[in-house]
Design a protein around this motif. Structure first.
Motif, PDB file in Angstrom:
ATOM      1  N   TYR A  20      -5.091  -1.044  15.004  1.00 46.28           N
ATOM      2  CA  TYR A  20      -4.343  -2.180  14.468  1.00 46.28           C
ATOM      3  C   TYR A  20      -4.142  -3.261  15.536  1.00 46.28           C
ATOM      4  N   ILE A  37      -5.373  -7.431  15.726  1.00 43.92           N
ATOM      5  CA  ILE A  37      -4.540  -8.582  16.075  1.00 43.92           C
ATOM      6  C   ILE A  37      -5.145  -9.354  17.243  1.00 43.92           C
ATOM      7  N   SER A  38      -5.594  -8.643  18.272  1.00 39.31           N
ATOM      8  CA  SER A  38      -6.179  -9.310  19.444  1.00 39.31           C
ATOM      9  C   SER A  38      -7.435 -10.083  19.074  1.00 39.31           C
ATOM     10  N   ALA A  69       1.972 -14.813  16.423  1.00 35.52           N
ATOM     11  CA  ALA A  69       0.515 -14.940  16.530  1.00 35.52           C
ATOM     12  C   ALA A  69       0.097 -16.410  16.524  1.00 35.52           C
ATOM     13  N   MET A  73       2.758 -10.945  21.641  1.00 34.07           N
ATOM     14  CA  MET A  73       3.104 -10.268  20.401  1.00 34.07           C
ATOM     15  C   MET A  73       4.278  -9.318  20.608  1.00 34.07           C
ATOM     16  N   GLN A 115       4.659  -5.814  16.134  1.00 35.03           N
ATOM     17  CA  GLN A 115       3.283  -6.189  15.799  1.00 35.03           C
ATOM     18  C   GLN A 115       2.431  -6.071  17.063  1.00 35.03           C
ATOM     19  N   SER A 162      -0.221  -5.913  19.888  1.00 35.08           N
ATOM     20  CA  SER A 162      -1.624  -6.152  20.199  1.00 35.08           C
ATOM     21  C   SER A 162      -1.998  -5.216  21.343  1.00 35.08           C
TER      22      SER A 162
END
Length: 309
Positions: A95, A99-100, A170, A253, A257, A259
């Motif tokens: 996950y 995001i990254s 983000a 982040m 959430q 990263s």
């Protein structure tokens, strides 16, 4: 019909000069394969991850800090162990990679859009507009990239209400990274535009009174995209690394959430307590992504260089 079109496009690519170079360069296709696997696993995380790290009902506190599965105390299905909150490390990495990657791709697209626009305006008009825009770029370059990103991120966070800081974390990162990386695109496009604007097809377009915006968009821009795409590929790894650095420093982040940079920051706190897997595996994932992107960028730069053909 669509499958035939895809196969035809793939065949044309493999038969082209770039496709031939790709097939003859082991580092290129190996890095592309590794990157494709990492990207696919990240975006298929809801289907293949043992756990959703964002779902509190799937986190088990009694399973905290379990070592990887090959250790004596390892447990199934926690292949890479768990963190102090009982969160599966493999799931968090998948996950976090998603995001990254999203932040990295988005920041490259935004910075490329800003840089290409400024480069076209500066190269086509010249004079005072060129001086003003290039001095602005020099000002941005005079400030260290990381410091500039931290400054921009802090300003945007202060402008947002506290309740919106985590949901828009983000977006703030994308803007922060993009505003520090547009100068290279602007200089590249400016140099190409200054060459193209003196050519006959641009002069002919001016004679028939084509608007400058149309000349820049329809005639000059397509002839400047090759170096831009090479720069974008090389800067993608830098953007992902910048996001990880900002998250590691605590201005990226949030924990809710995570990263890859956030996971490395959290794992670093437990490194000397024996939970080495919390920092090693996210760092390996980040290293593989950046290395694969950089190898692809190096190959693309050489493949598109006519002097090396």
């Amino acid at each position: 019909m669509r499958a035939d079109a895809i196969r035809g496009g793939l065949r044309r690519f493999l038969d082209s000069d770039i496709g031939w170079s790709f097939r003859r360069t082991p580092a290129a296709w190996l890095s592309a394969l590794v990157l494709a696997i990492l990207v696919a696993s990240a975006f298929l995380a809801p289907l293949i991850a043992p756990q959703n790290p964002y779902d509190l009902s799937q986190i088990y506190i009694d399973k905290a800090e379990i070592p990887p599965i090959w250790s004596a105390d390892g447990e199934w299905p926690f292949l890479l162990g768990t963190d102090p909150q009982g969160r599966d490390v493999l799931s968090a990495i998948l996950y976090g990679t998603r995001i990254s990657l999203i932040i990295g791709f988005a920041s490259v697209i935004v910075s490329m859009g800003i840089g290409v626009t400024i480069g076209l305006l500066a190269g086509y008009h010249g004079g005072r507009i060129d001086n003003l825009l290039m001095r602005l770029g020099d000002t941005v370059l005079s400030i260290p990239t990381l410091l500039m990103a931290i400054l921009v991120s802090a300003i945007f966070r202060e402008l947002l209400p506290p309740a919106l800081r985590e949901p828009f974390a983000a977006l703030v990162l994308v803007v922060s990274i993009a505003l520090t990386n547009w100068v290279q695109y602007a200089r590249t496009v400016r140099a190409s535009t200054m060459v193209e604007r003196r050519k006959e097809y641009v002069l002919a377009a001016r004679i028939i009174r084509v608007s400058p915006s149309r000349i820049m968009r329809r005639h000059i821009l397509p002839n400047t995209l090759t170096p831009v795409m090479v720069a974008a590929t090389l800067n993608l790894g830098l953007a992902i690394l910048s996001e990880a650095t900002l998250s590691f420093l605590g201005v990226g982040m949030p924990i809710t959430q995570p990263s890859l940079g956030t996971l490395i920051r959290i794992g670093n706190q437990y490194l000397f307590s024996g939970s080495w897997w919390l920092v090693v595996f996210p760092a390996l994932q980040l290293g593989l992504i950046v290395l694969s992107v950089n190898l692809l960028g190096d190959w693309l730069r050489d493949a598109l260089n006519p002097k090396l053909r």
